[in-house]
Write an enzyme that holds these catalytic residues in place. Structure first.
Site, PDB file in Angstrom:
ATOM      1  N   CYS A   1      -9.135 -11.883   1.548  1.00  0.00           N
ATOM      2  CA  CYS A   1      -9.234 -10.489   1.134  1.00  0.00           C
ATOM      3  C   CYS A   1      -9.684 -10.409  -0.326  1.00  0.00           C
ATOM      4  CB  CYS A   1      -7.882  -9.811   1.325  1.00  0.00           C
ATOM      5  SG  CYS A   1      -7.874  -8.093   0.832  1.00  0.00           S
TER       6      CYS A   1
ATOM      7  N   CYS B   1      -2.790  -8.216   3.119  1.00  0.00           N
ATOM      8  CA  CYS B   1      -3.390  -7.574   1.974  1.00  0.00           C
ATOM      9  C   CYS B   1      -3.845  -6.152   2.315  1.00  0.00           C
ATOM     10  CB  CYS B   1      -4.573  -8.464   1.598  1.00  0.00           C
ATOM     11  SG  CYS B   1      -5.801  -7.733   0.638  1.00  0.00           S
TER      12      CYS B   1
END
EC number: 2.8.1.13
Length: 395
Positions: free
Chosen positions: A100, A200
């Site tokens: 991420c 995330c």
């Protein structure tokens, strides 16, 4: 005034990061990333994105900075979620947080920020950025955060020089209690907010349910391998060369159902990962069972009793050339060269003494002490003192 766009996540860390940048004289803009729409797999009371974006907006209002939301759910699905499914399907365990940062925050998001005229992108990570000027050229360093308990440099182990050159980490010099104290003094809505767990920017996800969307349940057996099994006895100690030894140390043990006894059933080997203890649903053992290996082709989970089971430990791992990444490109090893480093194979793991061996096909990482649950698909990161210099996907 330099313009900084802060990824406001609705948490205390990014809130304080925005405030500190303001104090340093930057023009600050807050941007919230919306990465997920599907509430059916998030545990709704654990930080759904709506609450987070509201909190981020309230923080921006309080600080008097412009704020907007960007929808990155399409890119997130493509680059993170689809990748996760593919890795799990192949019996590997991905790390979505590292991805991420590489693919979303410091790529897609950074491009949006630069299009909005930003000079830098800032996040609330506990790490620091350094600059060295060796040979007259500026080289950026990724340094551990001052808070040893919260150091998040590992999550940024895939960043490039280009990405680091445009990144700021305002809270890297602080420890968590100081960050909370600043937020409380400013009366920010996020001051007492719990740290978000889980993926995330998605919030807490029930991983099995999440994976079941794509990977269908399939019943298989759980096999227990005894710690005194012959597989662990005949270990080789003499080798013709160091390379032979490293190859031997990284070779995966091959288990068969006949090597142990069937102790239970599971709903899909691809939902499990090495070192996992929870979710096996097998009782009646003296010590808890740990997953020592999964076979997604045959759909079998191999387990062993206790966290000291020999099936959990290995002293070396391998990273292929394609998966090898150096933040400090100037330190990259040539074939045949070695480097003494400190390394970790997961977030929050204390750094371990290790040695890198560069070969034509990739990179071996040999640890001084055997490591538990070295897991394919996860990232190994290596450091020189408190600087993270490189990383790679464990193959």
């Amino acid at each position: 005034m330099k313009r900084v766009i802060v990824g406001l996540s609705g948490g205390v860390d990014s809130s304080v990061a925005a405030y500190l940048l303001q104090q340093q004289g930057y023009e600050v803009i807050g941007l919230f990333m919306k990465n997920w729409h599907d509430d059916s797999v998030t545990i709704s009371d654990e930080c759904p994105w709506l609450d987070d974006s509201n909190d981020a907006m309230l923080v921006a209002e309080k600080l008097g900075i412009p704020f907007q939301t960007v929808d990155l759910s399409e890119q997130y699905k493509e680059r993170i979620v689809d990748y996760m499914f593919k890795e799990y399907e192949n019996g590997r365990t991905p790390n979505p947080d590292v991805l991420c940062n590489r693919e979303i925050k410091f790529d897609v998001f950074m491009k949006i920020a630069l299009d909005l005229g930003a000079d830098y992108v800032a996040t609330g990570h506990y790490c620091r950025r350094g600059v060295t000027n060796e040979g007259g050229e500026e080289t950026y360093q990724l340094l551990a955060g001052a808070d040893g308990n919260k150091d998040q440099s590992y999550f940024l182990c895939q960043l490039s020089q280009e990405q680091l050159s445009k990144a700021l980490f305002p809270i890297g010099e602080l420890i968590k209690p100081e960050v909370r104290k600043i937020a409380a003094e400013l009366d920010l809505v996020t001051a007492e907010k719990k740290d978000s767990q889980g993926l995330c920017f998605i919030g807490k996800v029930r991983l099995p349910e999440f994976l079941q969307q794509q990977l269908k349940p399939k019943e298989g057996v759980i096999v227990e391998i005894d710690k005194d099994n012959d597989l662990y006895k005949n270990t080789q100690t003499t080798f013709a060369s160091k390379l032979d030894e490293l190859e031997y140390l990284t070779t995966k043990k091959v288990y068969a159902v006949t090597d142990g006894k069937i102790v239970g059933k599971h709903q899909g080997a691809h939902y499990f990962t090495k070192g996992q203890r929870k979710g096996l649903g097998v009782g009646g053992t003296v010590e808890p069972l740990f997953v020592i290996d999964t076979d997604v082709t045959e759909n079998v989970i191999y387990t062993g009793q206790g966290h000291a089971h020999p099936g959990l430990f290995k002293s070396a791992l391998f990273v292929t050339n394609e998966e090898e990444h150096w933040i400090r490109e100037d330190l990259q090893l040539d074939s045949g060269k070695t480097m003494d480093v400190m390394a970790r194979i997961r977030y929050r793991q204390p750094l371990q003494k290790a040695k890198l061996y560069k070969v034509d096909s990739g990179l071996y990482v040999e640890f001084e002490d055997p490591q538990s649950a070295i897991t394919e698909g996860q990232f190994v990161a290596w450091y020189l003192e408190d600087e993270l210099v490189g990383s790679g996907v464990i193959s």
